[in-house]
Design an enzyme around this catalytic site. Structure first.
Site, PDB file in Angstrom:
ATOM      1  N   HIS A 106      -4.021 -12.035   8.067  1.00 21.70           N
ATOM      2  CA  HIS A 106      -4.619 -11.347   6.929  1.00 21.70           C
ATOM      3  C   HIS A 106      -4.661 -12.297   5.734  1.00 21.70           C
ATOM      4  CE1 HIS A 106      -0.235 -10.316   6.343  1.00 21.70           C
ATOM      5  NE2 HIS A 106      -0.554 -10.806   5.162  1.00 21.70           N
TER       6      HIS A 106
HETATM    7  P1  TYD Z   1       2.144  -6.965   7.467  1.00 21.32           P
HETATM    8  O1  TYD Z   1       2.163  -7.513   6.092  1.00 21.32           O
HETATM    9  O2  TYD Z   1       0.831  -6.661   8.091  1.00 21.32           O
HETATM   10  O3  TYD Z   1       2.988  -7.922   8.454  1.00 21.32           O
HETATM   11  P2  TYD Z   1       2.793  -9.410   8.994  1.00 21.32           P
HETATM   12  O4  TYD Z   1       1.890 -10.149   8.074  1.00 21.32           O
HETATM   13  O5  TYD Z   1       4.178  -9.961   9.023  1.00 21.32           O
HETATM   14  O6  TYD Z   1       2.249  -9.359  10.379  1.00 21.32           O
HETATM   15  O7  TYD Z   1       3.074  -5.665   7.493  1.00 21.32           O
HETATM   16  C1  TYD Z   1       3.463  -5.066   8.697  1.00 21.32           C
HETATM   17  C2  TYD Z   1       3.770  -3.593   8.417  1.00 21.32           C
HETATM   18  O8  TYD Z   1       4.849  -3.488   7.492  1.00 21.32           O
HETATM   19  C3  TYD Z   1       2.599  -2.848   7.815  1.00 21.32           C
HETATM   20  O9  TYD Z   1       2.550  -1.562   8.423  1.00 21.32           O
HETATM   21  C4  TYD Z   1       2.940  -2.682   6.375  1.00 21.32           C
HETATM   22  C5  TYD Z   1       4.457  -2.743   6.347  1.00 21.32           C
HETATM   23  N1  TYD Z   1       4.968  -3.404   5.121  1.00 21.32           N
HETATM   24  C6  TYD Z   1       5.483  -2.622   4.107  1.00 21.32           C
HETATM   25  O10 TYD Z   1       5.528  -1.380   4.179  1.00 21.32           O
HETATM   26  N2  TYD Z   1       5.950  -3.237   2.981  1.00 21.32           N
HETATM   27  C7  TYD Z   1       5.915  -4.598   2.835  1.00 21.32           C
HETATM   28  O11 TYD Z   1       6.361  -5.136   1.792  1.00 21.32           O
HETATM   29  C8  TYD Z   1       5.378  -5.393   3.903  1.00 21.32           C
HETATM   30  C9  TYD Z   1       5.318  -6.891   3.803  1.00 21.32           C
HETATM   31  C10 TYD Z   1       4.912  -4.761   5.028  1.00 21.32           C
END
Ligand code: TYD
Length: 139
Positions: free
Chosen positions: A57
């Protein structure tokens, strides 16, 4: 500097001071002293199964400092034009990811911990979650 013009070449690894003695090491990050944004959120990623990758992302506004608090991983950055990869494996180094950069993180070593300092709270509306949307938004 801005979402559209931000480039992977503006994302850099910074060495942070290590206070080391025979009983161990301490590394410190302090707002407005050795981190170039105000930290509003800290999170850490761990228990990543072997072979998994994370990220996939970009963010409109978020600045982040990524630290390998334990173990190691690779961070692949892409600004829509250029790509750059970084290997993080030292707790006294931080990778600054600026807004407008697509990232994926892979090759997590067993037991690794990715510590993230972020400039804002969790806001789903700040995410761009598909690569084609990202490329459109960068035009
Ligand atoms: P995401 O940022 O997509 O993870 P990565 O980049 O590590 O693959 O987040 C994964 C899940 O966690 C998503 O459902 C949102 C949640 N999340 C939160 O609720 N708060 C946060 O601060 C973060 C970073 C993620």
């Amino acid at each position: 500097m801005g979402f559209k013009s931000n480039s992977v070449f503006d994302c850099k690894i910074y060495n942070i001071t290590k206070i080391k003695n025979i009983s161990g090491s301490i590394t410190v990050l302090q707002n407005n002293k050795n981190i170039p944004f105000e930290i509003k959120r800290i999170y850490y990623l761990y228990d990543v199964p072997s072979g998994e990758s994370r990220g996939g992302h970009a963010h409109y506004n978020l600045n982040q400092y990524l630290v390998a608090a334990s173990g190691s991983f690779d961070v692949d950055l892409d600004d829509g034009n250029s790509k750059k990869s970084f290997f993080l494996n030292k707790p006294d180094q931080a990778l600054h990811i600026i807004p407008g950069i697509w990232r994926s993180i892979r090759n997590f070593s067993s037991g690794s911990i990715l510590l993230v300092m972020a400039s804002d709270f969790y806001l789903e509306e700040d995410y761009i979650r598909t690569y084609s949307d990202f490329i459109e938004e960068k035009k």
